[in-house]
Write an enzyme that holds these catalytic residues in place. Structure first.
Site, PDB file in Angstrom:
ATOM      1  CE  LYS A  66      -5.969   4.087  -1.606  1.00 60.66           C
ATOM      2  NZ  LYS A  66      -5.431   3.095  -2.539  1.00 60.66           N
TER       3      LYS A  66
HETATM    4  N1  PPE Z   1      -0.376   0.196  -4.084  1.00 59.66           N
HETATM    5  C1  PPE Z   1      -1.437   0.750  -4.704  1.00 59.66           C
HETATM    6  C2  PPE Z   1      -1.241   1.436  -6.002  1.00 59.66           C
HETATM    7  C3  PPE Z   1      -2.685   0.655  -4.093  1.00 59.66           C
HETATM    8  O1  PPE Z   1      -3.743   1.198  -4.686  1.00 59.66           O
HETATM    9  C4  PPE Z   1      -2.829  -0.018  -2.864  1.00 59.66           C
HETATM   10  C5  PPE Z   1      -4.170  -0.143  -2.210  1.00 59.66           C
HETATM   11  C6  PPE Z   1      -1.681  -0.575  -2.261  1.00 59.66           C
HETATM   12  C7  PPE Z   1      -0.463  -0.431  -2.908  1.00 59.66           C
HETATM   13  C8  PPE Z   1      -1.727  -1.224  -0.919  1.00 59.66           C
HETATM   14  O2  PPE Z   1      -1.923  -0.282   0.102  1.00 59.66           O
HETATM   15  P1  PPE Z   1      -2.666  -0.634   1.471  1.00 59.66           P
HETATM   16  O3  PPE Z   1      -4.073  -0.927   1.122  1.00 59.66           O
HETATM   17  O4  PPE Z   1      -2.503   0.548   2.311  1.00 59.66           O
HETATM   18  O5  PPE Z   1      -1.980  -1.835   2.026  1.00 59.66           O
HETATM   19  N2  PPE Z   1      -5.234  -0.311  -3.108  1.00 59.66           N
HETATM   20  C9  PPE Z   1      -6.576  -0.116  -2.616  1.00 59.66           C
HETATM   21  C10 PPE Z   1      -7.549   0.054  -3.733  1.00 59.66           C
HETATM   22  C11 PPE Z   1      -7.826  -1.099  -4.587  1.00 59.66           C
HETATM   23  C12 PPE Z   1      -8.907  -0.764  -5.608  1.00 59.66           C
HETATM   24  O6  PPE Z   1      -9.056  -1.558  -6.533  1.00 59.66           O
HETATM   25  O7  PPE Z   1      -9.606   0.241  -5.473  1.00 59.66           O
HETATM   26  C13 PPE Z   1      -6.958  -1.174  -1.597  1.00 59.66           C
HETATM   27  O8  PPE Z   1      -6.328  -2.229  -1.521  1.00 59.66           O
HETATM   28  O9  PPE Z   1      -7.894  -0.927  -0.828  1.00 59.66           O
END
Ligand code: PPE
Length: 306
Positions: free
Chosen positions: A159
């Site tokens: 990330k």
């Molecule tokens: N893919 C991406 C690219 C991503 O950024 C997130 C989280 C996920 C999958 C899901 O991951 P998880 O939250 O661990 O289940 N995106 C974060 C940021 C969103 C934003 O707009 O800033 C979030 O959901 O917190």
């Protein structure tokens, strides 16, 4: 909409929200050399509970490894700091945003010459990512013209702040075209994920989701839903999924900390199933919300008191 809170944790100190600044020549700002997290805290009958805090903070540390970044706090210290931010702001349900970034001032790409790293943790109110209606009725999405970055051009499974230019381009394109969100594919034309969510497909009672080798973020919510689905007895596979297969799915949905479990009702102007959230999506969504709100004794270990 984000609701500001009072104080933000910056390198061990609490700073008023309006004074939580960084210098304009910060390395992380110019080159995207930071790593971040998004974590939700839910209100439960026993008080606020942070969902899978350790897993998120562990991912922050692991993302840092990809940037050869020495984050100057241990896993325990990061978890304690996040809890402190929720407590001092007297928040109940909120979103927690930790970030660690190369903090050297000035120009020049290689941060290892002056490898100071700063860490900040903010917590604030943030409602349903794609709207309350999205959780109930599902979202309309488009196939992005932007390809998901691959692990050979950037540590795509980490990330990393800079990776998000890719997601931002897809999100802007989808919004300007009148959609709620985008689905991104790899250079090999297999489905990867949304701009800020992981993607699931349901066909004939079985679930499938793209594997980590498509360059997706290994989502904590994705892992949660994989566990919930297996525990409910649904067959689950991590495998390549083509665009054509998405069009013929019975159900599609997104997962993410911000997006939680969001049904997809339309893809590229084609209805998904009957154009409304399907039964398996609904069942998983219900289980997910029951788990995060402390109504599932089996998953209590995912909930961290503040
Ligand atoms: N893919 C991406 C690219 C991503 O950024 C997130 C989280 C996920 C999958 C899901 O991951 P998880 O939250 O661990 O289940 N995106 C974060 C940021 C969103 C934003 O707009 O800033 C979030 O959901 O917190």
């Amino acid at each position: 909409m984000v609701e500001p809170s009072e104080q933000i944790w910056m390198d061990g100190k609490l700073v008023p929200w309006a004074e939580a600044h960084v210098h304009v020549l910060t390395h992380g700002l110019h080159y995207g050399t930071g790593v971040f997290e998004g974590i939700r805290c839910y209100e439960t009958e026993d008080g606020p509970r942070i969902f899978r805090l350790r897993d998120h903070m562990q991912r922050l540390l692991t993302s840092g490894v990809a940037l050869q970044m020495r984050i100057p706090y241990s896993l325990d210290q990061l978890c304690d700091a996040a809890k402190e931010v929720v407590r001092v702001n007297r928040l109940r349900a909120c979103y927690i945003r930790p970030i660690a970034y190369y903090a050297s001032i000035g120009a020049g790409l290689n941060p290892l010459k002056n490898p100071s790293v700063s860490v900040a943790i903010a917590a604030f109110g943030w409602g349903a990512y794609l709207g309350e209606k999205a959780l109930r009725e599902g979202v309309r999405v488009m196939s992005s013209s932007w390809r998901r970055i691959s692990n050979s051009s950037s540590p795509a499974n980490a990330k990393v702040c800079g990776n998000y230019v890719n997601s931002v381009l897809a999100a802007m394109e989808a919004s300007l075209a009148g959609f709620d969100e985008a689905i991104m594919y790899t250079d090999q034309n297999v489905a990867a994920e949304g701009s800020g969510e992981n993607l699931f497909l349901v066909k004939d009672g079985a679930l499938a989701t793209p594997g980590l080798n498509t360059g997706i973020l290994p989502g904590v919510t994705r892992a949660t839903v994989l566990t919930l689905a297996r525990d409910l007895g649904y067959p689950v596979e991590e495998r390549p999924i083509s665009r054509g297969e998405l069009y013929l799915a019975d159900e599609l949905f997104f997962t993410g900390t911000a997006a939680e479990v969001t049904p997809i009702r339309e893809l590229d102007h084609r209805l998904v199933g009957e154009g409304k959230p399907g039964p398996i999506t609904r069942r998983l969504q219900e289980k997910f919300f029951a788990a995060v709100k402390g109504h599932e004794p089996k998953y209590q270990a995912w909930l961290e008191p503040v």
